[in-house]
Design a protein around this motif. Sequence first.
Motif, PDB file in Angstrom:
ATOM      1  N   GLY A   1       0.817  -1.209   0.000  1.00 34.05           N
ATOM      2  CA  GLY A   1       0.000   0.000   0.000  1.00 34.05           C
ATOM      3  C   GLY A   1       0.848   1.254   0.000  1.00 34.05           C
ATOM      4  O   GLY A   1       0.564   2.212  -0.721  1.00 34.05           O
ATOM      5  N   ALA A   2       1.909   1.241   0.802  1.00 35.35           N
ATOM      6  CA  ALA A   2       2.777   2.419   0.897  1.00 35.35           C
ATOM      7  C   ALA A   2       3.489   2.666  -0.428  1.00 35.35           C
ATOM      8  O   ALA A   2       3.617   3.813  -0.869  1.00 35.35           O
ATOM      9  N   LEU A   3       3.956   1.592  -1.076  1.00 35.25           N
ATOM     10  CA  LEU A   3       4.635   1.761  -2.373  1.00 35.25           C
ATOM     11  C   LEU A   3       3.664   2.323  -3.408  1.00 35.25           C
ATOM     12  O   LEU A   3       4.026   3.200  -4.197  1.00 35.25           O
ATOM     13  N   ALA A   4       2.417   1.810  -3.382  1.00 36.66           N
ATOM     14  CA  ALA A   4       1.413   2.312  -4.336  1.00 36.66           C
ATOM     15  C   ALA A   4       1.150   3.792  -4.091  1.00 36.66           C
ATOM     16  O   ALA A   4       1.082   4.588  -5.028  1.00 36.66           O
ATOM     17  N   SER A   5       1.039   4.180  -2.815  1.00 39.11           N
ATOM     18  CA  SER A   5       0.715   5.584  -2.541  1.00 39.11           C
ATOM     19  C   SER A   5       1.915   6.490  -2.796  1.00 39.11           C
ATOM     20  O   SER A   5       1.757   7.704  -2.939  1.00 39.11           O
ATOM     21  N   LEU A   6       3.115   5.921  -2.873  1.00 37.62           N
ATOM     22  CA  LEU A   6       4.288   6.712  -3.272  1.00 37.62           C
ATOM     23  C   LEU A   6       4.397   6.813  -4.792  1.00 37.62           C
ATOM     24  O   LEU A   6       5.307   7.468  -5.310  1.00 37.62           O
TER      25      LEU A   6
END
Lengths: 80, 80
Positions: free
Chosen positions: A24-29
């Motif tokens: 999720g964090a990679l996607a939101s970055l």
Amino acid sequence: MIKARVTVTLKNGVLDPQGKAIEGALASLGFQGVGHVRQGKVFDIELDDTDRAAAEASLRDMCERLLANTVIENYTIALD
Amino acid sequence: MIKARVTVTLKNGVLDPQGKAIEGALASLGFQGVGHVRQGKVFDIELDDTDRAAAEASLRDMCERLLANTVIENYTIALD
């Protein structure tokens, strides 16, 4: 002296909420095309042993008894 | 699809209390001749990319921005 690297990863099918959070964090970055992410642990261990076979047996024992939860985790041992 | 393994370890000189705790636990379990223990993290990441160079660049960026704290941690990237 022998240096070893023990890698402990979750078995397939075991839920990995930390890996999901990283996805999720990679996607939101803004990183695209990222599939599954699984997180594991690595232990770098120095042993006074000189006998590689004995060291590996000892490391296997450490994994079974302390480093890995073999119900849900796999481990691999690599000697330097 | 490319599978990659990112390994994040503490830099030399950075205190590792978790590693120290494992050293103590191994000693109290009766394992002898165990020197330094350092703990790190490993991330198994699947990428939709087919270009290995692009995948590696992308992984490097992920490490710099999210997976590793480059002030105190080193990272290595291995593509499958």
